[in-house]
Motif scaffolding. Structure first.
Motif, PDB file in Angstrom:
ATOM      1  N   GLU A  28       4.972   5.192  10.067  1.00 47.35           N
ATOM      2  CA  GLU A  28       6.201   4.900   9.339  1.00 47.35           C
ATOM      3  C   GLU A  28       6.098   5.494   7.943  1.00 47.35           C
ATOM      4  O   GLU A  28       5.039   5.473   7.337  1.00 47.35           O
ATOM      5  CB  GLU A  28       6.488   3.397   9.269  1.00 47.35           C
ATOM      6  CG  GLU A  28       5.434   2.593   8.545  1.00 47.35           C
ATOM      7  CD  GLU A  28       5.743   1.116   8.488  1.00 47.35           C
ATOM      8  OE1 GLU A  28       6.914   0.715   8.490  1.00 47.35           O
ATOM      9  OE2 GLU A  28       4.777   0.343   8.415  1.00 47.35           O
ATOM     10  N   THR A  29       7.199   6.044   7.425  1.00 43.07           N
ATOM     11  CA  THR A  29       7.158   6.702   6.120  1.00 43.07           C
ATOM     12  C   THR A  29       7.769   5.857   5.014  1.00 43.07           C
ATOM     13  O   THR A  29       7.556   6.131   3.846  1.00 43.07           O
ATOM     14  CB  THR A  29       7.898   8.052   6.175  1.00 43.07           C
ATOM     15  OG1 THR A  29       9.234   7.826   6.612  1.00 43.07           O
ATOM     16  CG2 THR A  29       7.202   9.009   7.141  1.00 43.07           C
ATOM     17  N   THR A  30       8.536   4.838   5.360  1.00 39.47           N
ATOM     18  CA  THR A  30       9.145   3.968   4.347  1.00 39.47           C
ATOM     19  C   THR A  30       8.998   2.512   4.778  1.00 39.47           C
ATOM     20  O   THR A  30       8.844   2.204   5.958  1.00 39.47           O
ATOM     21  CB  THR A  30      10.644   4.273   4.157  1.00 39.47           C
ATOM     22  OG1 THR A  30      11.324   4.076   5.385  1.00 39.47           O
ATOM     23  CG2 THR A  30      10.855   5.690   3.673  1.00 39.47           C
ATOM     24  N   PHE A  31       9.067   1.635   3.790  1.00 41.14           N
ATOM     25  CA  PHE A  31       9.041   0.195   4.043  1.00 41.14           C
ATOM     26  C   PHE A  31       9.864  -0.490   2.970  1.00 41.14           C
ATOM     27  O   PHE A  31       9.695  -0.219   1.788  1.00 41.14           O
ATOM     28  CB  PHE A  31       7.605  -0.339   4.027  1.00 41.14           C
ATOM     29  CG  PHE A  31       7.516  -1.795   4.340  1.00 41.14           C
ATOM     30  CD1 PHE A  31       7.566  -2.234   5.646  1.00 41.14           C
ATOM     31  CD2 PHE A  31       7.407  -2.725   3.326  1.00 41.14           C
ATOM     32  CE1 PHE A  31       7.499  -3.581   5.937  1.00 41.14           C
ATOM     33  CE2 PHE A  31       7.339  -4.072   3.603  1.00 41.14           C
ATOM     34  CZ  PHE A  31       7.382  -4.505   4.917  1.00 41.14           C
ATOM     35  N   LYS A  61      -0.171  13.680  -3.671  1.00 46.99           N
ATOM     36  CA  LYS A  61       0.778  12.880  -4.437  1.00 46.99           C
ATOM     37  C   LYS A  61       1.364  11.780  -3.564  1.00 46.99           C
ATOM     38  O   LYS A  61       1.778  12.028  -2.445  1.00 46.99           O
ATOM     39  CB  LYS A  61       1.898  13.762  -4.962  1.00 46.99           C
ATOM     40  CG  LYS A  61       2.899  13.053  -5.833  1.00 46.99           C
ATOM     41  CD  LYS A  61       3.965  13.996  -6.354  1.00 46.99           C
ATOM     42  CE  LYS A  61       4.967  13.248  -7.174  1.00 46.99           C
ATOM     43  NZ  LYS A  61       6.036  14.119  -7.642  1.00 46.99           N
ATOM     44  N   VAL A  62       1.398  10.589  -4.114  1.00 44.24           N
ATOM     45  CA  VAL A  62       2.030   9.441  -3.463  1.00 44.24           C
ATOM     46  C   VAL A  62       2.958   8.837  -4.481  1.00 44.24           C
ATOM     47  O   VAL A  62       2.616   8.697  -5.657  1.00 44.24           O
ATOM     48  CB  VAL A  62       0.969   8.404  -3.022  1.00 44.24           C
ATOM     49  CG1 VAL A  62       1.645   7.178  -2.433  1.00 44.24           C
ATOM     50  CG2 VAL A  62       0.009   9.013  -2.018  1.00 44.24           C
ATOM     51  N   SER A  63       4.168   8.473  -4.059  1.00 38.83           N
ATOM     52  CA  SER A  63       5.108   7.890  -5.012  1.00 38.83           C
ATOM     53  C   SER A  63       5.788   6.672  -4.418  1.00 38.83           C
ATOM     54  O   SER A  63       5.873   6.506  -3.213  1.00 38.83           O
ATOM     55  CB  SER A  63       6.161   8.924  -5.420  1.00 38.83           C
ATOM     56  OG  SER A  63       6.909   9.321  -4.285  1.00 38.83           O
ATOM     57  N   SER A  64       6.245   5.816  -5.284  1.00 33.21           N
ATOM     58  CA  SER A  64       6.988   4.630  -4.882  1.00 33.21           C
ATOM     59  C   SER A  64       8.270   4.570  -5.697  1.00 33.21           C
ATOM     60  O   SER A  64       8.409   5.228  -6.721  1.00 33.21           O
ATOM     61  CB  SER A  64       6.152   3.383  -5.101  1.00 33.21           C
ATOM     62  OG  SER A  64       5.903   3.201  -6.473  1.00 33.21           O
ATOM     63  N   SER A  65       9.195   3.798  -5.219  1.00 33.65           N
ATOM     64  CA  SER A  65      10.459   3.659  -5.963  1.00 33.65           C
ATOM     65  C   SER A  65      10.668   2.233  -6.395  1.00 33.65           C
ATOM     66  O   SER A  65       9.975   1.331  -5.989  1.00 33.65           O
ATOM     67  CB  SER A  65      11.623   4.120  -5.096  1.00 33.65           C
ATOM     68  OG  SER A  65      11.704   3.345  -3.923  1.00 33.65           O
TER      69      SER A  65
END
Length: 65
Positions: A28-31, A61-65
């Motif tokens: 899964e790419t989003t949660f 690179k890893v990012s969150s929103s």
């Protein structure tokens, strides 16, 4: 004869390196955590991925929103 063998071996090695690459498989790419209250404490989620390629996989690179 040794020169030809070395040249053929080097060429095969070069082509094998050109076509091998890392590939990633992600379940899964989003949660979506939804609404989080600070009083509930810390929350976390694990993302599982697998390198299905021939070379080491580097995550830059890893990012969150």
């Amino acid at each position: 004869m040794k020169k030809i063998t070395v040249i053929v071996l080097f060429t095969c090695l070069l082509f094998s390196q050109l076509y091998s690459k890392p590939e990633i498989s992600i379940k899964e790419t989003t949660f979506d955590f939804g609404d989080i209250l600070e009083s509930n404490g810390k929350v976390h989620h694990k993302f599982f991925f697998t390198n299905i390629g021939d070379e080491p996989l580097k995550i830059k690179k890893v990012s969150s929103s």
